[in-house]
Design a protein around this motif. Structure first.
Motif, PDB file in Angstrom:
ATOM      1  N   ALA A 197       9.751  13.228  22.063  1.00  0.00           N
ATOM      2  CA  ALA A 197      10.694  12.170  22.401  1.00  0.00           C
ATOM      3  C   ALA A 197      11.296  12.418  23.608  1.00  0.00           C
ATOM      4  CB  ALA A 197      11.763  12.186  21.127  1.00  0.00           C
ATOM      5  N   GLU A 198      11.715  13.445  23.969  1.00  0.00           N
ATOM      6  CA  GLU A 198      12.232  13.987  25.347  1.00  0.00           C
ATOM      7  C   GLU A 198      11.872  15.387  25.716  1.00  0.00           C
ATOM      8  OE1 GLU A 198      16.597  13.090  25.909  1.00  0.00           O
ATOM      9  OE2 GLU A 198      16.456  12.958  23.517  1.00  0.00           O
ATOM     10  N   LEU A 199      11.467  15.197  27.090  1.00  0.00           N
ATOM     11  CA  LEU A 199      11.033  16.492  27.639  1.00  0.00           C
ATOM     12  C   LEU A 199      11.687  16.471  28.994  1.00  0.00           C
ATOM     13  CD1 LEU A 199       7.618  18.390  27.749  1.00  0.00           C
ATOM     14  CD2 LEU A 199       9.458  18.756  29.503  1.00  0.00           C
ATOM     15  N   GLU A 200      13.018  17.414  29.296  1.00  0.00           N
ATOM     16  CA  GLU A 200      13.596  17.328  30.404  1.00  0.00           C
ATOM     17  C   GLU A 200      13.814  18.400  31.179  1.00  0.00           C
ATOM     18  OE1 GLU A 200      18.268  15.901  31.549  1.00  0.00           O
ATOM     19  OE2 GLU A 200      17.493  15.871  29.761  1.00  0.00           O
ATOM     20  N   ARG A 201      13.882  18.566  32.518  1.00  0.00           N
ATOM     21  CA  ARG A 201      14.066  19.670  33.233  1.00  0.00           C
ATOM     22  C   ARG A 201      15.549  19.794  33.458  1.00  0.00           C
ATOM     23  NH1 ARG A 201      14.630  22.006  38.209  1.00  0.00           N
ATOM     24  NH2 ARG A 201      13.929  23.970  38.624  1.00  0.00           N
ATOM     25  N   VAL A 202      16.182  20.633  33.174  1.00  0.00           N
ATOM     26  CA  VAL A 202      17.791  20.946  33.307  1.00  0.00           C
ATOM     27  C   VAL A 202      18.001  22.120  34.130  1.00  0.00           C
ATOM     28  CG1 VAL A 202      20.066  21.213  32.241  1.00  0.00           C
ATOM     29  CG2 VAL A 202      18.124  19.394  30.960  1.00  0.00           C
ATOM     30  N   GLU A 203      18.885  22.001  35.154  1.00  0.00           N
ATOM     31  CA  GLU A 203      19.318  22.971  36.137  1.00  0.00           C
ATOM     32  C   GLU A 203      20.897  23.136  35.739  1.00  0.00           C
ATOM     33  OE1 GLU A 203      19.137  24.158  40.733  1.00  0.00           O
ATOM     34  OE2 GLU A 203      17.542  22.975  40.024  1.00  0.00           O
ATOM     35  N   LEU A 204      21.100  24.371  35.738  1.00  0.00           N
ATOM     36  CA  LEU A 204      22.673  24.860  35.259  1.00  0.00           C
ATOM     37  C   LEU A 204      22.943  26.039  36.093  1.00  0.00           C
ATOM     38  CD1 LEU A 204      23.010  24.129  31.496  1.00  0.00           C
ATOM     39  CD2 LEU A 204      23.537  22.581  33.253  1.00  0.00           C
ATOM     40  N   VAL A 205      24.024  26.270  36.015  1.00  0.00           N
ATOM     41  CA  VAL A 205      24.727  27.689  36.678  1.00  0.00           C
ATOM     42  C   VAL A 205      25.127  28.753  35.987  1.00  0.00           C
ATOM     43  CG1 VAL A 205      26.490  28.450  38.355  1.00  0.00           C
ATOM     44  CG2 VAL A 205      25.055  26.037  38.993  1.00  0.00           C
ATOM     45  N   GLY A 206      24.545  29.691  35.888  1.00  0.00           N
ATOM     46  CA  GLY A 206      25.328  30.805  35.337  1.00  0.00           C
ATOM     47  C   GLY A 206      26.427  31.691  36.020  1.00  0.00           C
ATOM     48  N   ARG A 207      27.325  32.334  35.175  1.00  0.00           N
ATOM     49  CA  ARG A 207      28.073  33.152  36.083  1.00  0.00           C
ATOM     50  C   ARG A 207      28.347  34.566  35.355  1.00  0.00           C
ATOM     51  NH1 ARG A 207      29.452  27.900  36.180  1.00  0.00           N
ATOM     52  NH2 ARG A 207      30.138  27.092  38.088  1.00  0.00           N
ATOM     53  N   ALA A 208      28.383  35.626  36.187  1.00  0.00           N
ATOM     54  CA  ALA A 208      28.566  37.002  35.739  1.00  0.00           C
ATOM     55  C   ALA A 208      29.510  37.671  36.782  1.00  0.00           C
ATOM     56  CB  ALA A 208      27.321  37.820  35.812  1.00  0.00           C
ATOM     57  N   PRO A 209      30.428  38.485  36.125  1.00  0.00           N
ATOM     58  CA  PRO A 209      31.563  39.310  36.778  1.00  0.00           C
ATOM     59  C   PRO A 209      31.007  40.109  37.935  1.00  0.00           C
ATOM     60  CG  PRO A 209      31.378  40.187  34.583  1.00  0.00           C
ATOM     61  CD  PRO A 209      30.444  38.950  34.469  1.00  0.00           C
ATOM     62  N   SER A 210      29.821  40.755  37.925  1.00  0.00           N
ATOM     63  CA  SER A 210      29.398  41.631  38.671  1.00  0.00           C
ATOM     64  C   SER A 210      27.990  42.033  38.634  1.00  0.00           C
ATOM     65  CB  SER A 210      30.251  43.064  38.555  1.00  0.00           C
ATOM     66  OG  SER A 210      29.898  43.730  37.331  1.00  0.00           O
ATOM     67  N   ALA A 211      27.455  42.526  39.460  1.00  0.00           N
ATOM     68  CA  ALA A 211      26.393  43.256  39.799  1.00  0.00           C
ATOM     69  C   ALA A 211      26.067  44.240  38.607  1.00  0.00           C
ATOM     70  CB  ALA A 211      25.777  43.721  41.029  1.00  0.00           C
ATOM     71  N   LYS A 212      27.121  45.007  38.521  1.00  0.00           N
ATOM     72  CA  LYS A 212      27.067  46.382  37.338  1.00  0.00           C
ATOM     73  C   LYS A 212      26.680  45.596  36.049  1.00  0.00           C
ATOM     74  CE  LYS A 212      29.452  50.087  35.781  1.00  0.00           C
ATOM     75  NZ  LYS A 212      29.572  49.780  34.312  1.00  0.00           N
ATOM     76  N   VAL A 213      27.381  44.396  35.711  1.00  0.00           N
ATOM     77  CA  VAL A 213      26.983  43.945  34.205  1.00  0.00           C
ATOM     78  C   VAL A 213      25.647  43.339  34.225  1.00  0.00           C
ATOM     79  CG1 VAL A 213      27.824  41.959  32.841  1.00  0.00           C
ATOM     80  CG2 VAL A 213      29.585  43.382  34.129  1.00  0.00           C
ATOM     81  N   LEU A 214      25.258  42.599  35.129  1.00  0.00           N
ATOM     82  CA  LEU A 214      23.821  42.307  35.081  1.00  0.00           C
ATOM     83  C   LEU A 214      22.764  43.327  35.020  1.00  0.00           C
ATOM     84  CD1 LEU A 214      24.048  39.222  37.722  1.00  0.00           C
ATOM     85  CD2 LEU A 214      23.883  39.078  35.398  1.00  0.00           C
ATOM     86  N   ALA A 215      23.211  44.352  35.764  1.00  0.00           N
ATOM     87  CA  ALA A 215      22.042  45.460  35.802  1.00  0.00           C
ATOM     88  C   ALA A 215      22.153  46.184  34.361  1.00  0.00           C
ATOM     89  CB  ALA A 215      22.529  46.521  36.684  1.00  0.00           C
ATOM     90  N   GLU A 216      23.271  46.540  33.709  1.00  0.00           N
ATOM     91  CA  GLU A 216      23.402  46.993  32.632  1.00  0.00           C
ATOM     92  C   GLU A 216      22.908  45.869  31.532  1.00  0.00           C
ATOM     93  OE1 GLU A 216      26.854  48.538  29.514  1.00  0.00           O
ATOM     94  OE2 GLU A 216      27.465  48.021  31.559  1.00  0.00           O
ATOM     95  N   GLY A 217      23.026  44.820  31.594  1.00  0.00           N
ATOM     96  CA  GLY A 217      22.476  43.793  30.605  1.00  0.00           C
ATOM     97  C   GLY A 217      20.881  43.739  30.623  1.00  0.00           C
ATOM     98  N   TYR A 218      20.339  43.701  31.608  1.00  0.00           N
ATOM     99  CA  TYR A 218      18.979  43.297  31.696  1.00  0.00           C
ATOM    100  C   TYR A 218      18.246  44.826  31.444  1.00  0.00           C
ATOM    101  CZ  TYR A 218      18.920  38.694  33.442  1.00  0.00           C
ATOM    102  OH  TYR A 218      19.465  37.244  33.445  1.00  0.00           O
TER     103      TYR A 218
END
Length: 269
Positions: A197-218
């Motif tokens: 019924a629908e197939l839509e490309r959606v672009e949003l923005v993500g936010r993280a407090p620091s590079a350290k948080v992202l490195a730990e998460g991934y």
């Protein structure tokens, strides 16, 4: 598109908390808000969520659909244990999206955020969704666009390629971003007997407090962890990836665009 391995869907007991704390707001919450608002516009008395993970979408569904009967599921017991304590209210169950145990026509709405990319047999799984949907019911799901459209995850993979040049980890490109073809998605859904019924490309923005948080998460909170462990010491890679991401994305609050395909498929009346 290369199908995932068993390690790509494995989770240690410690991983859900790291995944939720480090990557929830940065990557998954914006699309969870989007999919929950879309669910509000659909018949939703009985809702089944597949691959619910740490319950980020589940919490959005509970808020948006206060009168709905929600069954939230995940393949991994560690995820269900963590998420059920985080988001009480829904019925929480361990369930394989490839082998749904629910009766025919049990749900008005099936929701799956960023889970279909992990399914070994997507058409088969979609057929299972069709079976448990009531006539006229909807299957609402999303899948990441290509790695290059996700600024943070592209930076993670580029940085790891520099840190582990002989055999760089490729989980993020191979699995989460490995189903980034809207024509393939449409064909698979239709092959299962559902109507797109629908197939839509959606672009949003993500936010993280620091590079350290992202490195730990991934490194510690996703199946990328297992690829890294095969190639290097996690304790060495996390601080190195932190520095590499800070050079690429900045030191402090990080914002990055990310794109996904959002699909609403319906079961014929």
């Amino acid at each position: 598109m290369t199908e995932g391995t068993a390690a790509d869907t494995s989770w240690l007991e410690s991983m859900p908390e790291v995944y939720d704390r480090c990557l929830g707001l940065a990557t998954f919450a914006p699309f969870a808000a989007d999919i929950s608002l879309r669910a509000l516009e659909l018949p939703h008395a009985r809702v089944l969520e597949l691959a619910a993970g740490t319950g980020i979408v589940t919490a959005g569904l509970v808020e948006a659909l206060p009168d709905a009967e929600i069954v939230a599921t995940d393949l991994n017991q560690a995820m269900v244990t963590y998420a059920s304590s985080r988001t009480p209210g829904p019925t929480w169950e361990v369930a394989d999206a490839q082998e749904l145990r629910y009766a025919d026509g049990s749900f008005d709405l099936v929701v799956c955020q960023f889970g279909v990319m992990f399914l070994p047999d997507r058409v088969g799984a979609y057929r299972g969704v069709r079976r448990v949907l009531a006539p006229g019911g909807s299957f609402l799901f999303n899948a990441w666009d290509t790695l290059e459209t996700h600024e943070v995850e592209a930076a993670v993979i580029d940085a790891l390629a520099e840190l582990i040049p002989d055999d760089p980890p490729d989980f993020l490109r191979r699995v989460p971003h490995g189903y980034a073809d809207p024509n393939r998605i449409r064909a698979d859904v239709q092959a299962a007997g559902l109507h797109v019924a629908e197939l839509e490309r959606v672009e949003l923005v993500g936010r993280a407090p620091s590079a350290k948080v992202l490195a730990e998460g991934y490194c510690l909170g996703t199946p990328l962890r297992f690829e890294i462990q095969e190639r290097a010491e996690l304790g060495d890679i996390v601080p190195k990836l932190t520095k590499a991401l800070a050079r690429r994305l900045g030191d402090g609050l990080i914002e990055g665009s990310m794109a996904a395909y959002v699909v609403r498929a319906t079961k014929p009346e």
